[in-house]
Motif scaffolding. Structure first.
Motif, PDB file in Angstrom:
ATOM      1  N   SER A  62     109.142  37.881  29.851  1.00 60.13           N
ATOM      2  CA  SER A  62     108.111  36.993  29.029  1.00 60.13           C
ATOM      3  C   SER A  62     107.389  36.358  29.958  1.00 60.13           C
ATOM      4  CB  SER A  62     109.051  36.194  28.070  1.00 60.13           C
ATOM      5  OG  SER A  62     109.874  35.362  29.145  1.00 60.13           O
ATOM      6  N   ILE A  63     107.848  35.930  31.009  1.00 64.09           N
ATOM      7  CA  ILE A  63     106.963  34.998  31.937  1.00 64.09           C
ATOM      8  C   ILE A  63     105.929  36.092  32.729  1.00 64.09           C
ATOM      9  CG2 ILE A  63     106.773  33.776  33.997  1.00 64.09           C
ATOM     10  CD1 ILE A  63     107.947  32.434  31.422  1.00 64.09           C
ATOM     11  N   ALA A  64     106.444  37.359  32.969  1.00 60.52           N
ATOM     12  CA  ALA A  64     105.389  38.329  33.519  1.00 60.52           C
ATOM     13  C   ALA A  64     104.202  38.560  32.700  1.00 60.52           C
ATOM     14  CB  ALA A  64     106.356  39.398  34.012  1.00 60.52           C
ATOM     15  N   TYR A  65     104.650  38.569  31.561  1.00 62.66           N
ATOM     16  CA  TYR A  65     103.613  39.107  30.450  1.00 62.66           C
ATOM     17  C   TYR A  65     102.627  37.854  30.336  1.00 62.66           C
ATOM     18  CZ  TYR A  65     107.037  42.644  29.101  1.00 62.66           C
ATOM     19  OH  TYR A  65     107.969  43.669  29.269  1.00 62.66           O
ATOM     20  N   TRP A  66     103.010  36.556  30.178  1.00 64.02           N
ATOM     21  CA  TRP A  66     102.500  35.325  29.931  1.00 64.02           C
ATOM     22  C   TRP A  66     101.488  35.149  31.234  1.00 64.02           C
ATOM     23  CZ3 TRP A  66     102.224  30.778  32.766  1.00 64.02           C
ATOM     24  CH2 TRP A  66     101.445  29.547  32.187  1.00 64.02           C
ATOM     25  N   LEU A  67     102.109  35.440  32.484  1.00 67.70           N
ATOM     26  CA  LEU A  67     101.200  35.534  33.633  1.00 67.70           C
ATOM     27  C   LEU A  67     100.146  36.412  33.437  1.00 67.70           C
ATOM     28  CD1 LEU A  67     103.896  34.645  36.607  1.00 67.70           C
ATOM     29  CD2 LEU A  67     102.348  33.081  35.577  1.00 67.70           C
ATOM     30  N   ALA A  68     100.335  37.735  33.240  1.00 68.74           N
ATOM     31  CA  ALA A  68      99.229  38.634  33.116  1.00 68.74           C
ATOM     32  C   ALA A  68      98.290  38.127  32.006  1.00 68.74           C
ATOM     33  CB  ALA A  68      99.959  40.038  32.424  1.00 68.74           C
ATOM     34  N   ALA A  69      98.640  37.525  31.120  1.00 65.32           N
ATOM     35  CA  ALA A  69      97.552  37.129  30.322  1.00 65.32           C
ATOM     36  C   ALA A  69      96.835  35.619  30.887  1.00 65.32           C
ATOM     37  CB  ALA A  69      98.105  36.532  28.841  1.00 65.32           C
ATOM     38  N   ARG A  70      97.541  34.967  31.434  1.00 65.11           N
ATOM     39  CA  ARG A  70      97.042  33.763  32.128  1.00 65.11           C
ATOM     40  C   ARG A  70      96.076  33.972  33.165  1.00 65.11           C
ATOM     41  NH1 ARG A  70      95.280  29.741  33.343  1.00 65.11           N
ATOM     42  NH2 ARG A  70      96.201  27.496  33.436  1.00 65.11           N
ATOM     43  N   CYS A  71      96.271  35.271  33.872  1.00 65.42           N
ATOM     44  CA  CYS A  71      95.553  35.468  35.175  1.00 65.42           C
ATOM     45  C   CYS A  71      94.856  36.790  35.160  1.00 65.42           C
ATOM     46  CB  CYS A  71      96.340  35.387  36.470  1.00 65.42           C
ATOM     47  SG  CYS A  71      97.292  33.853  36.739  1.00 65.42           S
ATOM     48  N   PRO A  72      93.955  37.078  34.165  1.00 64.88           N
ATOM     49  CA  PRO A  72      93.338  38.352  33.725  1.00 64.88           C
ATOM     50  C   PRO A  72      92.559  39.108  34.679  1.00 64.88           C
ATOM     51  CG  PRO A  72      92.202  36.813  32.426  1.00 64.88           C
ATOM     52  CD  PRO A  72      93.437  36.093  33.103  1.00 64.88           C
ATOM     53  N   ALA A  73      92.034  38.205  35.573  1.00 69.97           N
ATOM     54  CA  ALA A  73      91.232  38.792  36.586  1.00 69.97           C
ATOM     55  C   ALA A  73      92.152  39.127  37.913  1.00 69.97           C
ATOM     56  CB  ALA A  73      90.017  38.139  36.904  1.00 69.97           C
ATOM     57  N   GLY A  74      93.482  38.808  37.979  1.00 70.91           N
ATOM     58  CA  GLY A  74      94.129  38.925  39.060  1.00 70.91           C
ATOM     59  C   GLY A  74      95.252  40.115  38.809  1.00 70.91           C
ATOM     60  N   ARG A  75      96.474  39.600  39.442  1.00 72.14           N
ATOM     61  CA  ARG A  75      97.496  40.995  39.337  1.00 72.14           C
ATOM     62  C   ARG A  75      98.633  40.171  39.185  1.00 72.14           C
ATOM     63  NH1 ARG A  75     100.194  44.596  43.911  1.00 72.14           N
ATOM     64  NH2 ARG A  75      99.769  42.796  45.364  1.00 72.14           N
ATOM     65  N   VAL A  76      99.761  40.852  38.365  1.00 67.72           N
ATOM     66  CA  VAL A  76     101.255  40.317  38.305  1.00 67.72           C
ATOM     67  C   VAL A  76     101.971  41.439  38.688  1.00 67.72           C
ATOM     68  CG1 VAL A  76     102.899  39.445  36.866  1.00 67.72           C
ATOM     69  CG2 VAL A  76     100.467  38.511  36.536  1.00 67.72           C
ATOM     70  N   VAL A  77     103.019  41.120  39.672  1.00 67.34           N
ATOM     71  CA  VAL A  77     103.932  42.001  39.952  1.00 67.34           C
ATOM     72  C   VAL A  77     105.410  41.603  39.466  1.00 67.34           C
ATOM     73  CG1 VAL A  77     105.183  43.248  42.005  1.00 67.34           C
ATOM     74  CG2 VAL A  77     102.545  42.946  42.085  1.00 67.34           C
TER      75      VAL A  77
END
Length: 279
Positions: A62-77
């Protein structure tokens, strides 16, 4: 079996292993009860859409998905020892890695934000892992770590809960977890040269119907609790019934969230000799 294998086995196939079909329920109960607290903490930081983020021990995601939406121009691993509960392809900027972070490394200075929840207390070299994670931060990057701090079972006003929590905390210790280690987080952050250190607490709730997350947790841990000899099947059945009582509420633990920043314009630490470095 090597010492390392012994340390990670409970979290592959044992106490918190994903082979148990109840593990998904436990992970989702954590998300329901703690996600709002977590996202409020992160939203209090100067998060940028372009940030590169690392979610350690991603769980059900859930937090990884939230971060992906929060940082759309970045990257989430999103990394976990077992990634079966994570959805590949959930977001274009989300990368899922199955790895043991105690043996996996990242290039120094890689991430603008690193977050972990209910992870480090289970690791054998947890203090060292904080130091390593701090080294993965980019200049100006933030480390956010959230860990449980269990309250003394004897302080509960319910004798049954005293027995259940005594067995639960004993079982955690037997599996190598330290459920009071969270208290050391601010000092560990300072020791690893992080600045702007702050922390907050979120009181846990046992009971209270929909806000409780202990039913799936105790159900998940039931075999190990019974093996401890500190509770009986009758105790566990009584606990299940007690949780149905809307008048039953207790405070078994709190979540300590600590965060700190790597100072801007500081050179990254050198990668340890002989260890693989991955971006």
């Amino acid at each position: 079996m090597t010492q390392h294998q012994a340390a990670t086995t409970p979290y592959r196939t044992g106490l918190l292993g994903n082979d148990d079909p109840r593990e998904r329920d436990r992970l989702e109960s954590i998300q329901r009860s703690v996600d709002a607290f977590t996202t409020d903490i992160i939203d209090g930081l100067p998060v940028q859409a372009s940030w590169n983020c690392l979610e350690l021990g991603a769980g059900a995601g859930s937090i990884a998905y939230w971060l992906a939406a929060r940082c759309p121009a970045g990257r989430v691993v999103a990394v976990d020892l077992d990634t079966r509960h994570l959805e590949t392809g959930r977001a274009a900027n989300l990368e899922i890695q199955e790895a043991d972070i105690t043996r996996h490394d990242y290039a120094p200075g890689t991430f603008d934000l690193i977050h972990a929840r209910y992870l480090f207390c289970h690791l054998p070299d947890r203090d060292e892992m904080i130091a390593r994670a701090a080294g993965w931060l980019s200049p100006g990057g933030w480390l956010v770590v959230e860990e449980p701090y269990d309250l003394p079972p004897a302080d509960s006003p319910f004798p049954l809960v005293q027995r259940i929590l005594t067995a639960y905390q004993h079982t955690c210790r037997q599996h190598g977890a330290d459920m009071t280690w969270a208290r050391t987080l601010p000092a560990l952050f300072a020791r690893n040269a992080l600045t702007e250190i702050a922390y907050a607490g979120n009181l846990g709730r046992m009971g209270g119907l929909g806000k409780d997350r202990w039913r799936p947790l105790i159900q998940r841990a039931a075999p190990a609790l019974l093996d401890s000899g500190l509770v009986t099947e009758a105790d566990l059945d009584e606990f299940t019934e007690l949780l149905k009582d809307p008048a039953f509420i207790d405070i078994p633990q709190l979540t300590v969230s600590a965060w700190g920043r790597r100072p801007p314009h500081t050179p990254p630490p050198a990668a340890p000799a002989g260890e693989p470095v991955r971006g």
